[in-house]
Design a protein around this motif. Structure first.
Motif, PDB file in Angstrom:
ATOM      1  N   GLU A  69       0.810  -1.214   0.000  1.00 39.31           N
ATOM      2  CA  GLU A  69       0.000   0.000   0.000  1.00 39.31           C
ATOM      3  C   GLU A  69       0.846   1.269   0.000  1.00 39.31           C
ATOM      4  O   GLU A  69       0.372   2.343  -0.357  1.00 39.31           O
ATOM      5  CB  GLU A  69      -0.924   0.007   1.222  1.00 39.31           C
ATOM      6  CG  GLU A  69      -2.005  -1.062   1.209  1.00 39.31           C
ATOM      7  CD  GLU A  69      -1.497  -2.392   1.749  1.00 39.31           C
ATOM      8  OE1 GLU A  69      -0.271  -2.502   1.933  1.00 39.31           O
ATOM      9  OE2 GLU A  69      -2.310  -3.302   1.960  1.00 39.31           O
ATOM     10  N   LEU A  70       2.098   1.172   0.418  1.00 39.87           N
ATOM     11  CA  LEU A  70       2.923   2.375   0.531  1.00 39.87           C
ATOM     12  C   LEU A  70       3.618   2.743  -0.766  1.00 39.87           C
ATOM     13  O   LEU A  70       4.169   3.832  -0.886  1.00 39.87           O
ATOM     14  CB  LEU A  70       3.976   2.173   1.632  1.00 39.87           C
ATOM     15  CG  LEU A  70       3.447   2.038   3.058  1.00 39.87           C
ATOM     16  CD1 LEU A  70       4.599   2.027   4.039  1.00 39.87           C
ATOM     17  CD2 LEU A  70       2.493   3.162   3.399  1.00 39.87           C
TER      18      LEU A  70
ATOM     19  N   VAL B 158       1.345  11.688   4.446  1.00 43.34           N
ATOM     20  CA  VAL B 158       0.982  11.517   5.847  1.00 43.34           C
ATOM     21  C   VAL B 158      -0.082  10.432   5.957  1.00 43.34           C
ATOM     22  O   VAL B 158      -1.142  10.518   5.318  1.00 43.34           O
ATOM     23  CB  VAL B 158       0.468  12.840   6.460  1.00 43.34           C
ATOM     24  CG1 VAL B 158       0.108  12.642   7.927  1.00 43.34           C
ATOM     25  CG2 VAL B 158       1.528  13.932   6.317  1.00 43.34           C
ATOM     26  N   LEU B 159       0.189   9.436   6.787  1.00 40.53           N
ATOM     27  CA  LEU B 159      -0.719   8.304   6.971  1.00 40.53           C
ATOM     28  C   LEU B 159      -1.051   8.153   8.446  1.00 40.53           C
ATOM     29  O   LEU B 159      -0.199   8.399   9.313  1.00 40.53           O
ATOM     30  CB  LEU B 159      -0.074   7.010   6.463  1.00 40.53           C
ATOM     31  CG  LEU B 159       0.532   7.026   5.049  1.00 40.53           C
ATOM     32  CD1 LEU B 159       1.218   5.710   4.768  1.00 40.53           C
ATOM     33  CD2 LEU B 159      -0.541   7.300   4.017  1.00 40.53           C
TER      34      LEU B 159
ATOM     35  N   TRP C  92      -2.545  -1.455   7.751  1.00 37.51           N
ATOM     36  CA  TRP C  92      -2.922  -0.812   6.493  1.00 37.51           C
ATOM     37  C   TRP C  92      -4.419  -0.920   6.228  1.00 37.51           C
ATOM     38  O   TRP C  92      -4.967  -0.133   5.466  1.00 37.51           O
ATOM     39  CB  TRP C  92      -2.125  -1.415   5.339  1.00 37.51           C
ATOM     40  CG  TRP C  92      -0.680  -1.557   5.684  1.00 37.51           C
ATOM     41  CD1 TRP C  92       0.075  -2.686   5.621  1.00 37.51           C
ATOM     42  CD2 TRP C  92       0.210  -0.540   6.177  1.00 37.51           C
ATOM     43  NE1 TRP C  92       1.359  -2.448   6.035  1.00 37.51           N
ATOM     44  CE2 TRP C  92       1.465  -1.137   6.376  1.00 37.51           C
ATOM     45  CE3 TRP C  92       0.064   0.815   6.467  1.00 37.51           C
ATOM     46  CZ2 TRP C  92       2.568  -0.434   6.854  1.00 37.51           C
ATOM     47  CZ3 TRP C  92       1.149   1.519   6.953  1.00 37.51           C
ATOM     48  CH2 TRP C  92       2.385   0.910   7.134  1.00 37.51           C
ATOM     49  N   ALA C  93      -5.089  -1.872   6.867  1.00 33.84           N
ATOM     50  CA  ALA C  93      -6.539  -1.958   6.715  1.00 33.84           C
ATOM     51  C   ALA C  93      -7.236  -0.777   7.374  1.00 33.84           C
ATOM     52  O   ALA C  93      -8.356  -0.419   7.005  1.00 33.84           O
ATOM     53  CB  ALA C  93      -7.049  -3.270   7.306  1.00 33.84           C
ATOM     54  N   SER C  94      -6.589  -0.154   8.374  1.00 35.65           N
ATOM     55  CA  SER C  94      -7.169   1.005   9.071  1.00 35.65           C
ATOM     56  C   SER C  94      -6.529   2.313   8.623  1.00 35.65           C
ATOM     57  O   SER C  94      -6.740   3.340   9.263  1.00 35.65           O
ATOM     58  CB  SER C  94      -6.976   0.837  10.585  1.00 35.65           C
ATOM     59  OG  SER C  94      -5.586   0.857  10.912  1.00 35.65           O
ATOM     60  N   MET C  95      -5.765   2.305   7.548  1.00 38.12           N
ATOM     61  CA  MET C  95      -4.962   3.461   7.158  1.00 38.12           C
ATOM     62  C   MET C  95      -5.825   4.585   6.587  1.00 38.12           C
ATOM     63  O   MET C  95      -6.742   4.351   5.811  1.00 38.12           O
ATOM     64  CB  MET C  95      -3.918   3.020   6.136  1.00 38.12           C
ATOM     65  CG  MET C  95      -2.990   4.134   5.674  1.00 38.12           C
ATOM     66  SD  MET C  95      -1.699   3.506   4.591  1.00 38.12           S
ATOM     67  CE  MET C  95      -2.682   2.979   3.171  1.00 38.12           C
ATOM     68  N   THR C  96      -5.504   5.806   6.990  1.00 38.70           N
ATOM     69  CA  THR C  96      -6.112   7.018   6.455  1.00 38.70           C
ATOM     70  C   THR C  96      -5.015   7.919   5.929  1.00 38.70           C
ATOM     71  O   THR C  96      -3.996   8.113   6.600  1.00 38.70           O
ATOM     72  CB  THR C  96      -6.911   7.759   7.538  1.00 38.70           C
ATOM     73  OG1 THR C  96      -7.889   6.875   8.084  1.00 38.70           O
ATOM     74  CG2 THR C  96      -7.590   8.989   6.966  1.00 38.70           C
ATOM     75  N   ARG C  97      -5.221   8.483   4.729  1.00 40.47           N
ATOM     76  CA  ARG C  97      -4.233   9.385   4.142  1.00 40.47           C
ATOM     77  C   ARG C  97      -4.635  10.837   4.380  1.00 40.47           C
ATOM     78  O   ARG C  97      -5.808  11.187   4.309  1.00 40.47           O
ATOM     79  CB  ARG C  97      -4.104   9.138   2.626  1.00 40.47           C
ATOM     80  CG  ARG C  97      -3.574   7.762   2.274  1.00 40.47           C
ATOM     81  CD  ARG C  97      -3.484   7.593   0.759  1.00 40.47           C
ATOM     82  NE  ARG C  97      -3.064   6.254   0.385  1.00 40.47           N
ATOM     83  CZ  ARG C  97      -1.802   5.885   0.208  1.00 40.47           C
ATOM     84  NH1 ARG C  97      -0.841   6.785   0.345  1.00 40.47           N
ATOM     85  NH2 ARG C  97      -1.500   4.658  -0.134  1.00 40.47           N
TER      86      ARG C  97
END
Length: 466
Positions: free
Chosen positions: A184-185, A421-422, A432-437
């Motif tokens: 994801e990154l 920013v994550l 990464w399932a809870s990631m917000t950008r």
């Protein structure tokens, strides 16, 4: 492997003390009322626990243990398997016993159960002289933990005496932080060939780069022509390879705002009588998630051929006291830095340690243009904002915020410098399932534009060399 056997103090049970008290009272009453039968009953009640203690002191259990723990090195969440073979070497049988195996670092402080009677060494059936204990653990925390020793709670058939037998030595298990895939990154691929000059030029070090004399076999692309013209002899870049493949991971080791309460050590009998308590010491979820993410970044970058520079924002007590960095060359194994991650802890709040921002900026300046990742969890806004200045040399720069809820950290300094920013949740099994950008498109666009600039500069540098 057969280990030594150590018997704990033999002691009477409550039943034995009760018989002694009743026996003494019977003897006293027998003298007062002159009843011989009551006297005999009293003496019997007194003699029975004393005889049991004497016999148990003479005939001690002799249990041998062969323990297999596999694997010895695991990651958080992996399953650990333990198999233990017990054999009775004494002449008499061992009564049915309850057992518990110490498992510090797991959800339970001990794993227990009940073993059937183990026959003595003269018993013709070998299977009756052996017993097996097998269990698995998948809740071990990051760090170095011991499995064992094994304890047997041995009570005689009449319930008059009790002894705890310690068997075997503990086996050390190393638990690495959990490693996550980082698709994801969109991490950058390793630079190579003509990109070397690009990395140095963008770092602003093209005139000040360290050089050495030309040696036979050095590739022509490493020649520093300006230094050669000044000195009159061929000079090559000394730290070119370092600038080519370097990456920086900065882990926030600031003191935890609310440190978990310290749990007092339990005694053997407390653990044994706990009746399957599943409680565990409080866990700093933000720290564990941050360490896991930082370890994943280092492992992923190392696998792509990058030299990784792990930097800590605060000093903490380690074997490498006085150093805020841990460097792993691209050709070196990854194991040493993973061992380092096993012991990472936040700085002590009572020490009043200041963040090592000057040292971090100095190390980053020496490396030059490189991917920079900051994993934040507890550092205050003022000191965190200072790290945003690294964005000028970050290609790309990624700030990963680890928190259990909304954050109040000002993000504008990072966004202005082009950082991605994550935000990830501290308790998420897959962060990464809870990631917000934040804010998402703008940051990603600037990162793509930066990558395009680097590639364009790379082609230009290669054209100049030709």
């Amino acid at each position: 492997m057969t280990t030594r056997t150590m018997a704990r103090r033999l002691r009477p049970t409550r039943r034995a003390w009760g018989l002694l008290v009743v026996g003494l009272m019977s003897v006293l009453i027998a003298y007062l009322i002159g009843r011989q039968m009551l006297l005999l009953v009293g003496l019997f009640l007194i003699g029975l626990p004393l005889l049991a203690l004497a016999l148990r002191a003479v005939f001690r259990p002799k249990i041998e243990l062969e323990r297999t723990v596999f694997p010895r090195t695991i990651a958080v969440g992996d399953r650990l398997r333990v198999v233990e073979e017990l054999q009775n070497r004494a002449f008499i049988s061992l009564e049915p016993v309850s057992y518990f195996d110490l498992t510090p670092g797991a959800r339970r402080s001990a794993v227990g159960g009940v073993l059937p009677s183990i026959a003595g060494r003269w018993h013709p059936n070998a299977n009756k002289r052996r017993r097996r204990i097998a269990f698995s653990l998948d809740s071990l925390l990051r760090g170095v933990h011991d499995v064992g020793p094994l304890y047997l709670d041995n009570v005689d058939a009449l319930g008059l005496t009790r002894r705890v037998i310690e068997i075997g030595e503990p086996v050390t298990v190393q638990v690495w932080p959990r490693l996550h895939p980082l698709d994801e990154l969109e991490l950058p691929a390793i630079r190579s060939g003509g990109d070397v000059e690009t990395g140095i030029a963008l770092a602003g070090d093209s005139d000040d780069v360290l050089t050495r004399e030309y040696r036979h076999g050095d590739p022509m692309r490493r020649i520093h022509w300006r230094a050669t013209a000044r000195s009159g002899e061929l000079r090559v870049r000394q730290e070119e390879h370092h600038a080519e493949v370097s990456s920086i991971v900065i882990l926030d080791t600031a003191p935890t705002p609310e440190a978990p309460a310290r749990v007092e050590d339990a005694t053997l009998f407390d653990i044994m009588d706990a009746a399957g308590d599943d409680s565990q010491a409080p866990i700093d979820h933000a720290l564990e998630q941050a360490v896991s993410i930082a370890a994943s970044l280092v492992a992923h970058l190392h696998a792509r051929g990058y030299e990784t520079e792990l930097l800590h924002t605060h000093e903490w007590e380690t074997e490498r006291e006085g150093s805020a960095s841990f460097r792993t060359a691209a050709e070196d194994p990854i194991e040493p830095v993973m061992h380092h991650f096993m012991s990472v802890q936040p700085a002590d709040a009572a020490s009043g340690a200041e963040p090592l921002l000057d040292e971090i900026q100095s190390r980053a300046a020496r490396i030059g243009k490189a991917p920079v990742f900051v994993v934040h969890r507890a550092m205050d806004a003022e000191h965190t904002a200072q790290l945003s200045r690294l964005g000028a040399q970050a290609t790309p720069g990624v700030l990963i915020l680890v928190a259990e809820g909304p954050i109040s950290l000002p993000l504008q300094p990072f966004l202005d410098e082009g950082w991605e920013v994550l935000l990830v949740h501290a308790r998420a099994r897959n962060p990464w399932a809870s990631m917000t950008r934040y804010p998402g498109e703008r940051t990603a666009a600037k990162r793509r534009a930066s990558a395009t600039t680097v590639r364009t500069a790379s082609h230009t540098a290669r054209g100049d060399l030709r």
